[in-house]
Scaffold this motif. Structure first.
Motif, mmCIF file in Angstrom:
data_model
loop_
_atom_site.group_PDB
_atom_site.id
_atom_site.type_symbol
_atom_site.label_atom_id
_atom_site.label_comp_id
_atom_site.label_asym_id
_atom_site.label_seq_id
_atom_site.Cartn_x
_atom_site.Cartn_y
_atom_site.Cartn_z
ATOM 1 N N PRO A 175 1.074 -1.282 -0.076
ATOM 2 C CA PRO A 175 -0.032 -0.022 0.057
ATOM 3 C C PRO A 175 0.939 1.309 0.113
ATOM 4 C CG PRO A 175 -0.603 -1.383 1.765
ATOM 5 C CD PRO A 175 0.723 -2.015 1.058
ATOM 6 N N SER A 176 0.199 2.393 -0.275
ATOM 7 C CA SER A 176 0.824 3.741 -0.148
ATOM 8 C C SER A 176 0.206 4.871 0.294
ATOM 9 C CB SER A 176 1.349 4.009 -1.785
ATOM 10 O OG SER A 176 0.459 4.273 -2.580
ATOM 11 N N GLY A 177 0.673 5.671 0.652
ATOM 12 C CA GLY A 177 0.199 6.900 1.074
ATOM 13 C C GLY A 177 0.825 8.050 0.410
ATOM 14 N N LYS A 178 0.347 9.555 0.467
ATOM 15 C CA LYS A 178 0.733 10.545 -0.472
ATOM 16 C C LYS A 178 0.452 11.649 0.579
ATOM 17 C CE LYS A 178 0.517 10.458 -4.795
ATOM 18 N NZ LYS A 178 0.064 10.625 -6.109
ATOM 19 N N PHE A 179 1.368 12.629 0.320
ATOM 20 C CA PHE A 179 1.175 14.292 0.916
ATOM 21 C C PHE A 179 1.219 15.038 -0.641
ATOM 22 C CE2 PHE A 179 3.057 11.887 4.458
ATOM 23 C CZ PHE A 179 2.327 12.389 5.348
ATOM 24 N N MET A 180 0.272 15.992 -0.560
ATOM 25 C CA MET A 180 0.290 16.824 -1.809
ATOM 26 C C MET A 180 0.367 18.069 -1.016
ATOM 27 S SD MET A 180 0.203 15.212 -4.837
ATOM 28 C CE MET A 180 -0.411 16.336 -5.800
ATOM 29 N N ASN A 181 0.859 18.256 -0.074
ATOM 30 C CA ASN A 181 0.679 19.752 0.578
ATOM 31 C C ASN A 181 1.969 20.309 0.947
ATOM 32 O OD1 ASN A 181 1.269 17.958 2.725
ATOM 33 N ND2 ASN A 181 -0.266 18.648 4.031
ATOM 34 N N ALA A 182 3.207 19.733 0.298
ATOM 35 C CA ALA A 182 4.580 20.189 0.556
ATOM 36 C C ALA A 182 4.751 21.603 0.316
ATOM 37 C CB ALA A 182 5.570 19.543 -0.107
ATOM 38 N N VAL A 183 5.355 22.415 1.039
ATOM 39 C CA VAL A 183 5.901 23.669 0.975
ATOM 40 C C VAL A 183 7.504 23.973 1.282
ATOM 41 C CG1 VAL A 183 3.743 24.938 1.528
ATOM 42 C CG2 VAL A 183 5.279 24.602 3.433
ATOM 43 N N GLY A 184 7.991 24.830 0.489
ATOM 44 C CA GLY A 184 9.324 24.966 0.616
ATOM 45 C C GLY A 184 10.100 25.521 -0.641
ATOM 46 N N TYR A 208 2.414 15.965 16.820
ATOM 47 C CA TYR A 208 3.311 16.260 16.043
ATOM 48 C C TYR A 208 2.931 16.649 14.308
ATOM 49 C CZ TYR A 208 5.899 13.868 19.782
ATOM 50 O OH TYR A 208 6.551 13.230 20.730
ATOM 51 N N PRO A 209 2.379 18.044 14.323
ATOM 52 C CA PRO A 209 1.676 18.186 13.176
ATOM 53 C C PRO A 209 2.335 18.500 11.881
ATOM 54 C CG PRO A 209 1.676 20.194 14.314
ATOM 55 C CD PRO A 209 2.414 19.067 15.124
ATOM 56 N N THR A 210 3.716 18.656 12.012
ATOM 57 C CA THR A 210 4.849 18.817 10.517
ATOM 58 C C THR A 210 5.607 17.825 10.487
ATOM 59 O OG1 THR A 210 3.892 21.098 10.876
ATOM 60 C CG2 THR A 210 5.654 20.731 9.525
ATOM 61 N N ALA A 211 6.009 17.579 9.458
ATOM 62 C CA ALA A 211 7.117 17.034 8.915
ATOM 63 C C ALA A 211 8.030 17.846 8.179
ATOM 64 C CB ALA A 211 7.182 15.740 8.295
ATOM 65 N N THR A 212 9.460 17.775 8.499
ATOM 66 C CA THR A 212 10.331 18.740 7.514
ATOM 67 C C THR A 212 11.573 17.929 7.214
ATOM 68 O OG1 THR A 212 11.607 19.353 9.780
ATOM 69 C CG2 THR A 212 9.769 20.745 9.134
ATOM 70 N N PHE A 213 12.124 18.465 6.127
ATOM 71 C CA PHE A 213 13.274 17.967 5.555
ATOM 72 C C PHE A 213 14.352 19.202 5.100
ATOM 73 C CE2 PHE A 213 16.382 16.925 1.932
ATOM 74 C CZ PHE A 213 16.600 15.524 2.487
ATOM 75 N N LYS A 214 15.359 19.289 5.673
ATOM 76 C CA LYS A 214 16.405 20.426 5.162
ATOM 77 C C LYS A 214 17.886 19.685 4.997
ATOM 78 C CE LYS A 214 18.302 24.591 7.038
ATOM 79 N NZ LYS A 214 18.424 25.607 8.301
ATOM 80 N N GLU A 253 14.846 22.987 1.287
ATOM 81 C CA GLU A 253 14.109 22.848 2.633
ATOM 82 C C GLU A 253 12.317 22.699 2.442
ATOM 83 O OE1 GLU A 253 14.883 26.088 5.394
ATOM 84 O OE2 GLU A 253 16.578 26.701 4.424
ATOM 85 N N VAL A 254 12.082 21.640 2.940
ATOM 86 C CA VAL A 254 10.619 21.239 2.570
ATOM 87 C C VAL A 254 9.961 21.050 4.182
ATOM 88 C CG1 VAL A 254 8.983 19.687 1.578
ATOM 89 C CG2 VAL A 254 11.169 20.358 0.551
ATOM 90 N N SER A 255 8.471 21.229 3.987
ATOM 91 C CA SER A 255 8.019 20.870 5.232
ATOM 92 C C SER A 255 6.226 20.553 4.591
ATOM 93 C CB SER A 255 7.569 22.150 6.340
ATOM 94 O OG SER A 255 6.886 23.122 5.874
ATOM 95 N N PHE A 256 5.715 19.799 5.547
ATOM 96 C CA PHE A 256 4.385 19.335 5.072
ATOM 97 C C PHE A 256 3.428 18.758 6.220
ATOM 98 C CE2 PHE A 256 7.117 15.851 3.906
ATOM 99 C CZ PHE A 256 6.451 14.784 4.701
ATOM 100 N N ALA A 257 2.331 19.176 6.275
ATOM 101 C CA ALA A 257 1.368 19.109 7.440
ATOM 102 C C ALA A 257 0.988 17.529 7.361
ATOM 103 C CB ALA A 257 0.424 19.748 7.391
#
Length: 193
Positions: free
Chosen positions: A49-58, A103-109, A73-77
């Protein structure tokens, strides 16, 4: 005579500076409707199975003169997760997994960009999920960088892949029946600012 020489030298210096190419890095803002973070796991060995986030900002900073100085730099809810199964979304956002309320947000830097070819690189960075930060390396390909035919602005598109262990982030419920290893598939478009 001395003043005339100074004016001539200044004019030459200004002409050289004006004609020198600009080596400043370009900043691109992620375009969320064409950027996705897909994650996939193994379910008891029966399916993937898979899931997806389409709300990335950065943003992506591209340094063509020195690609190793590029960054992202990216974050998504977490609340934006979509597996296509509403009950599963609720379960994954709950305290047993992502605990989106806490923990409402994930980030990558990014911390390092290592070019591996003319349009490829290994991008290492700090990924924070569920309040835990771990280093992750992504394999990235620059698909295309050109003026966008509809937006009339420069666009840069990327594909990236990677893998994480969810237990590293304190989300280890049901391992090994539900795989610890999570495959990441990222597609991104970004518009030059």
């Amino acid at each position: 005579m001395l003043f005339k020489s100074f004016v001539s030298a200044s004019a030459v210096a200004l002409a050289l500076f004006a004609s020198a190419p600009s080596f400043a890095a370009d900043v691109y803002k992620l375009e969320p409707t064409h950027t996705s973070v897909t994650f996939q796991w193994t379910h008891f060995g029966f399916s993937h199975p898979s899931g997806k986030f389409m709300n990335a900002v950065g943003q992506v900073t591209l340094d063509e003169a020195n690609p190793a100085k590029s960054s992202v730099e990216v974050s998504f809810a977490i609340d934006g997760m979509n597996t296509g199964v509403p009950a599963l979304d609720t379960h994954l956002k709950g305290p047993e997994f992502f605990d989106a309320a806490k923990y409402p947000t994930a980030t990558f830097k990014s911390t390092k960009v290592e070019p591996t070819g003319a349009d490829t690189a290994k991008v290492t960075g700090d990924l924070t999920i569920h309040g835990v930060t771990k280093p992750v390396t992504l394999t990235v390909k620059l698909n295309k960088k050109a003026p966008h035919p509809m937006m009339k602005k420069d666009d840069a598109g990327f594909s990236a892949t990677g893998q994480i262990k969810r237990s590293d982030f304190g989300i280890g419920a049901y391992v090994p029946n539900v795989s610890d290893e999570i495959d990441l598939f990222i597609e991104a478009e970004s518009i030059k600012q």
